[in-house]
Motif scaffolding. Structure first.
Motif, PDB file in Angstrom:
ATOM      1  N   VAL A 254      -4.395  -3.967  17.649  1.00  0.00           N
ATOM      2  CA  VAL A 254      -3.254  -4.831  17.340  1.00  0.00           C
ATOM      3  C   VAL A 254      -2.714  -4.540  15.950  1.00  0.00           C
ATOM      4  N   LEU A 255      -3.615  -4.408  14.968  1.00  0.00           N
ATOM      5  CA  LEU A 255      -3.169  -4.145  13.602  1.00  0.00           C
ATOM      6  C   LEU A 255      -2.527  -2.768  13.481  1.00  0.00           C
ATOM      7  N   THR A 256      -3.038  -1.809  14.227  1.00  0.00           N
ATOM      8  CA  THR A 256      -2.461  -0.469  14.185  1.00  0.00           C
ATOM      9  C   THR A 256      -1.057  -0.459  14.775  1.00  0.00           C
ATOM     10  N   LEU A 257      -0.884  -1.134  15.926  1.00  0.00           N
ATOM     11  CA  LEU A 257       0.436  -1.185  16.542  1.00  0.00           C
ATOM     12  C   LEU A 257       1.421  -1.977  15.690  1.00  0.00           C
ATOM     13  N   ASP A 258       0.895  -2.938  14.903  1.00  0.00           N
ATOM     14  CA  ASP A 258       1.775  -3.791  14.104  1.00  0.00           C
ATOM     15  C   ASP A 258       2.209  -3.126  12.799  1.00  0.00           C
ATOM     16  N   SER A 259       1.230  -2.503  12.108  1.00  0.00           N
ATOM     17  CA  SER A 259       1.558  -1.964  10.786  1.00  0.00           C
ATOM     18  C   SER A 259       1.248  -0.492  10.625  1.00  0.00           C
ATOM     19  N   GLY A 260       0.686   0.099  11.622  1.00  0.00           N
ATOM     20  CA  GLY A 260       0.360   1.516  11.503  1.00  0.00           C
ATOM     21  C   GLY A 260      -1.045   1.792  11.045  1.00  0.00           C
ATOM     22  N   GLY A 261      -1.658   0.849  10.333  1.00  0.00           N
ATOM     23  CA  GLY A 261      -3.031   1.028   9.909  1.00  0.00           C
ATOM     24  C   GLY A 261      -3.190   2.129   8.891  1.00  0.00           C
ATOM     25  N   PRO A 262      -4.429   2.540   8.652  1.00  0.00           N
ATOM     26  CA  PRO A 262      -4.667   3.555   7.616  1.00  0.00           C
ATOM     27  C   PRO A 262      -4.150   4.936   7.980  1.00  0.00           C
ATOM     28  N   PHE A 263      -3.754   5.154   9.266  1.00  0.00           N
ATOM     29  CA  PHE A 263      -3.307   6.483   9.673  1.00  0.00           C
ATOM     30  C   PHE A 263      -1.801   6.706   9.417  1.00  0.00           C
ATOM     31  N   ARG A 264      -1.105   5.666   8.990  1.00  0.00           N
ATOM     32  CA  ARG A 264       0.338   5.822   8.830  1.00  0.00           C
ATOM     33  C   ARG A 264       0.688   6.748   7.673  1.00  0.00           C
ATOM     34  N   GLN A 265      -0.239   6.905   6.692  1.00  0.00           N
ATOM     35  CA  GLN A 265       0.057   7.734   5.535  1.00  0.00           C
ATOM     36  C   GLN A 265      -0.202   9.213   5.788  1.00  0.00           C
ATOM     37  N   LEU A 266      -0.769   9.545   6.955  1.00  0.00           N
ATOM     38  CA  LEU A 266      -1.016  10.948   7.266  1.00  0.00           C
ATOM     39  C   LEU A 266       0.294  11.666   7.568  1.00  0.00           C
ATOM     40  N   VAL A 267       0.316  12.937   7.206  1.00  0.00           N
ATOM     41  CA  VAL A 267       1.502  13.741   7.494  1.00  0.00           C
ATOM     42  C   VAL A 267       1.406  14.207   8.944  1.00  0.00           C
ATOM     43  N   LEU A 268       1.503  13.244   9.841  1.00  0.00           N
ATOM     44  CA  LEU A 268       1.398  13.513  11.270  1.00  0.00           C
ATOM     45  C   LEU A 268       2.482  12.736  11.987  1.00  0.00           C
ATOM     46  N   ASP A 269       2.877  13.251  13.147  1.00  0.00           N
ATOM     47  CA  ASP A 269       3.821  12.493  13.953  1.00  0.00           C
ATOM     48  C   ASP A 269       3.072  11.370  14.669  1.00  0.00           C
ATOM     49  N   LEU A 270       3.821  10.588  15.439  1.00  0.00           N
ATOM     50  CA  LEU A 270       3.220   9.453  16.121  1.00  0.00           C
ATOM     51  C   LEU A 270       2.106   9.872  17.068  1.00  0.00           C
ATOM     52  N   THR A 271       2.309  10.989  17.741  1.00  0.00           N
ATOM     53  CA  THR A 271       1.284  11.469  18.665  1.00  0.00           C
ATOM     54  C   THR A 271      -0.005  11.797  17.931  1.00  0.00           C
ATOM     55  N   GLY A 272       0.105  12.410  16.774  1.00  0.00           N
ATOM     56  CA  GLY A 272      -1.082  12.741  15.992  1.00  0.00           C
ATOM     57  C   GLY A 272      -1.807  11.515  15.504  1.00  0.00           C
ATOM     58  N   ARG A 273      -1.021  10.501  15.036  1.00  0.00           N
ATOM     59  CA  ARG A 273      -1.666   9.276  14.565  1.00  0.00           C
ATOM     60  C   ARG A 273      -2.351   8.538  15.719  1.00  0.00           C
ATOM     61  N   VAL A 274      -1.710   8.561  16.901  1.00  0.00           N
ATOM     62  CA  VAL A 274      -2.343   7.958  18.077  1.00  0.00           C
ATOM     63  C   VAL A 274      -3.658   8.652  18.412  1.00  0.00           C
ATOM     64  N   ALA A 275      -3.647   9.970  18.359  1.00  0.00           N
ATOM     65  CA  ALA A 275      -4.873  10.722  18.648  1.00  0.00           C
ATOM     66  C   ALA A 275      -5.976  10.383  17.662  1.00  0.00           C
ATOM     67  N   MET A 276      -5.630  10.223  16.350  1.00  0.00           N
ATOM     68  CA  MET A 276      -6.629   9.870  15.347  1.00  0.00           C
ATOM     69  C   MET A 276      -7.221   8.488  15.625  1.00  0.00           C
ATOM     70  N   PHE A 277      -6.335   7.536  16.009  1.00  0.00           N
ATOM     71  CA  PHE A 277      -6.836   6.196  16.296  1.00  0.00           C
ATOM     72  C   PHE A 277      -7.752   6.195  17.527  1.00  0.00           C
ATOM     73  N   GLU A 278      -7.362   6.933  18.559  1.00  0.00           N
ATOM     74  CA  GLU A 278      -8.216   7.020  19.749  1.00  0.00           C
ATOM     75  C   GLU A 278      -9.565   7.639  19.410  1.00  0.00           C
ATOM     76  N   LEU A 279      -9.550   8.657  18.550  1.00  0.00           N
ATOM     77  CA  LEU A 279     -10.804   9.267  18.111  1.00  0.00           C
ATOM     78  C   LEU A 279     -11.674   8.250  17.387  1.00  0.00           C
ATOM     79  N   LEU A 280     -11.034   7.383  16.577  1.00  0.00           N
ATOM     80  CA  LEU A 280     -11.790   6.345  15.886  1.00  0.00           C
ATOM     81  C   LEU A 280     -12.458   5.403  16.888  1.00  0.00           C
TER      82      LEU A 280
END
Length: 656
Positions: A254-280
């Motif tokens: 919920v927090l990731t979908l709302d604010s992006g979480g700690p992965f929002r600062q990565l130089v990655l597109d949305l797909t990359g940030r989603v993959a990082m969160f799923e890995l977490l």
């Protein structure tokens, strides 16, 4: 305070219990839940992505499979196939794409189920090996669904294969890792952690998740919740840990979908940030499952060790054998440890830990000889003592003491009872010998005067000088002399049978001849009482001493004639039963009660009805039949007749 996994009874054994079969409405509920979560995953997928961030339908599908017996896995696979095809189509995906995702989801469930069930049947997260096996199964299932979905999308929509594969695999792996373990929970085991600790840990975890996934959070803090979750996995019940992990993961989502979480600062597109969160999520779930399973196994092993230790300790402390660990010195022997039984035995010999007395002397003698030593204490107890030196124990010895007083007394009483029993047998044998000698001698001495009385009574009755009154007196004398003669003959016969000296010479005896002979001998008696004697001897041959067979059947027929009223009936029949011939004497008399039949073959026994009706007899007739049948390898028994009266059955071997 310690609590169990779910507050139920503590862990009982390590063997997995069979899964119950879910009812039909449970399958409907499961199908509806998978459908709704699949629609949710598609509809709420982030814009610009090809797959959902999290696919809870996959976790629920595997959870349903784990709740079923292994034989139901194909049914679950078919259910998942149909429901996910419909869910994808209902969410707006083309039918061909929906079919691809449906087959991919079904294949994932089939692969995970095959790996987890294997040969063991039901799967439980009860050991480190099971936890690792679960992680491997989830990885294999994720790989299969990722390959099938990526290949299908590449063929149908022309989407890139490699970007799609990890996204699908990760989203499925995260969902299965979080939800499916609920269906593999082992039986609860009590834990040491209390409720206060659980509340504190849960509050800390929630605070850390909120802190890490706030908009200002940076990447280095993304894995901060791991130590808090490890704390739970190592201390709390596995059920609590899994539920807490699901709640924490949903909060992260919920927090990731709302604010992006700690992965929002990565130089990655949305797909990359989603993959990082799923890995977490996958990492969190896998870590918790493995740690919780390993900790469960340790708790189970600890309980087994504790139970074995209690059993061993209790067996030693509460044993009926006195156990002592003593230390020998030049001046004294000191007791270092003793169990309760040993303490009671040494109560009179211990003073401030120093051991002196007959038992210590016996222990020293047993240690020198290597043999057990038996000693009698001042209290009159007989104790067997054994002693062994403790290797490397600084002059320490172990002493075992067994109180055999009760055993010796019981053995002595047994010997005395055996002596008394043998003496009683000797006395009984001597009394029986004296009785038989008396019967034989008396019978022989009585035979001559009785014969004279019978003879002279016959002469007197033939005389013409007697009046009617005097002739009646002579008849009374003759009748009673005959009874005495019969009694003497019965006594002699029974004495010979009891002595066992007579030789048996069996021969072939036809039942028709035997029946005719016996009936002819008793014709006078039967005609006087107008008793109808009906015979059906058949064509049978018995193998017995002829005189014995005639005597047995005669006694049975005489007994029947005595108790059959005038105008009655007696049936003599014979039929073969295997290698024996059963001869039956059935009368129409009053019969006997069961308690009378039980004593009928005892010597001198006369039924109360016979005494009451003044029926003549000595009470030896049936006893003689029983002895004669036994020495001719036969048997005799009495029973109530089918239509009243008494039935006697004589069983003798059949001649081959």
């Amino acid at each position: 305070m310690s609590i169990a996994d779910d507050g139920q009874a503590p862990y009982a054994d390590r063997q997995a219990a069979p899964r119950p079969t879910l009812s039909w409405w449970s399958w409907l509920v499961a199908a509806l839940a998978i459908f709704l979560t699949a629609v949710f995953g598609v509809v709420f997928a982030p814009a610009g992505t090809t797959v959902a961030v999290w696919w809870p339908a996959a976790g629920l599908s595997v959870l349903l499979a784990l709740l079923q017996p292994p034989a139901r896995l194909p049914h679950v696979v078919l259910l998942v196939l149909g429901v996910t095809i419909l869910a994808n189509a209902a969410s707006g995906r083309p039918w061909d794409v929906s079919v691809v995702f449906g087959f991919a989801n079904a294949a994932e469930v089939a692969v995970i189920g095959a790996i987890l069930f294997g040969r063991a049947g039901r799967f439980e997260l009860s050991s480190l090996r099971a936890g690792l096996r679960f992680v491997v199964a989830v990885a294999a299932g994720a790989a299969v669904v990722g390959l099938l979905a990526a290949a299908g999308l590449a063929a149908l929509d022309g989407r890139a294969f490699w970007p799609t594969l990890p996204l699908v695999a990760a989203s499925h792996a995260a969902a299965v890792s979080l939800l499916a373990p609920i269906g593999a929970l082992p039986r609860p085991i009590p834990v040491q952690a209390g409720r206060i600790e659980m509340v504190v840990q849960s509050a800390i975890l929630a605070a850390v998740v909120v802190l890490v996934f706030q908009p200002e959070a940076t990447l280095p803090f993304a894995f901060a919740p791991f130590p808090i979750l490890a704390w739970a996995a190592l201390r709390f019940p596995i059920r609590f840990v899994l539920i807490q992990t699901i709640a924490a993961s949903l909060l992260m989502l919920v927090l990731t979908l709302d604010s992006g979480g700690p992965f929002r600062q990565l130089v990655l597109d949305l797909t990359g940030r989603v993959a990082m969160f799923e890995l977490l999520l996958v990492t969190v779930a896998a870590t918790v499952v493995v740690l919780s399973s390993a900790q469960y196994e340790l708790r189970a092993l600890a309980r087994q060790v504790e139970a074995a230790n209690r059993l061993l300790t209790g067996g030693v402390i509460d044993a009926s054998i006195g156990l002592v660990i003593a230390e020998r010195a030049d001046d004294a022997t000191r007791v270092r440890w003793v169990n309760r039984t040993g303490s009671a035995m040494l109560a009179a010999e211990l003073s401030d830990g120093v051991w002196n007395g007959p038992l210590r002397t016996a222990a020293a003698a047993a240690l020198r000889s290597g043999e057990q030593v038996t000693v009698t204490t001042d209290r009159g107890r007989t104790i067997t003592v054994a002693a062994n030196a403790v290797v490397g124990g600084d002059h320490r010895i172990t002493v075992q003491m067994l109180d055999v007083t009760t055993i010796l007394r019981a053995r002595q009483m047994q010997i005395e009872a055996e002596v008394e029993r043998e003496a009683a047998k000797s006395i009984r044998a001597e009394l029986e010998r004296q009785r038989d000698d008396f019967l034989i001698t008396t019978s022989h001495e009585l035979r001559t005067p009785i014969t004279s009385i019978v003879g002279y009574a016959g002469l007197l009755s033939d005389g013409a000088e007697l009046s009617d009154l005097e002739r009646g007196w002579v008849q009374v004398i003759a009748r009673n002399a005959e009874r005495l003669s019969e009694l003497v003959e019965d006594l002699l016969t029974f004495s010979r049978l009891s002595g066992g000296a007579a030789q048996v010479h069996p021969e072939r005896v036809r039942t028709d001849e035997l029946f005719s002979e016996v009936a002819a001998n008793l014709q006078v008696v039967s005609e006087r009482k107008r008793i109808a004697v009906r015979m059906a001897p058949g064509d049978h041959v018995v193998f017995a001493a002829r005189h014995d067979a005639s005597r047995m059947l005669s006694n049975l027929l005489v007994n029947a004639c005595k108790f059959t009223p005038e105008g009655g009936r007696i049936d003599l029949t014979a039929h073969q039963e295997g290698d024996a011939v059963r001869m039956v004497v059935a009368d129409s008399g009053p019969g006997m009660r069961d308690e009378e039949i039980e004593h009928a073959f005892e010597r001198f026994y006369r039924a109360p009805s016979a005494e009451r009706d003044n029926v003549e007899g000595t009470g030896l007739g049936l006893a003689i039949v029983s002895e004669l049948a036994r020495r001719n390898s036969g048997s005799v028994r009495l029973r109530a007749g089918d239509s009243g009266g008494l039935t006697a059955e004589l069983l003798l071997p059949a001649a081959l």
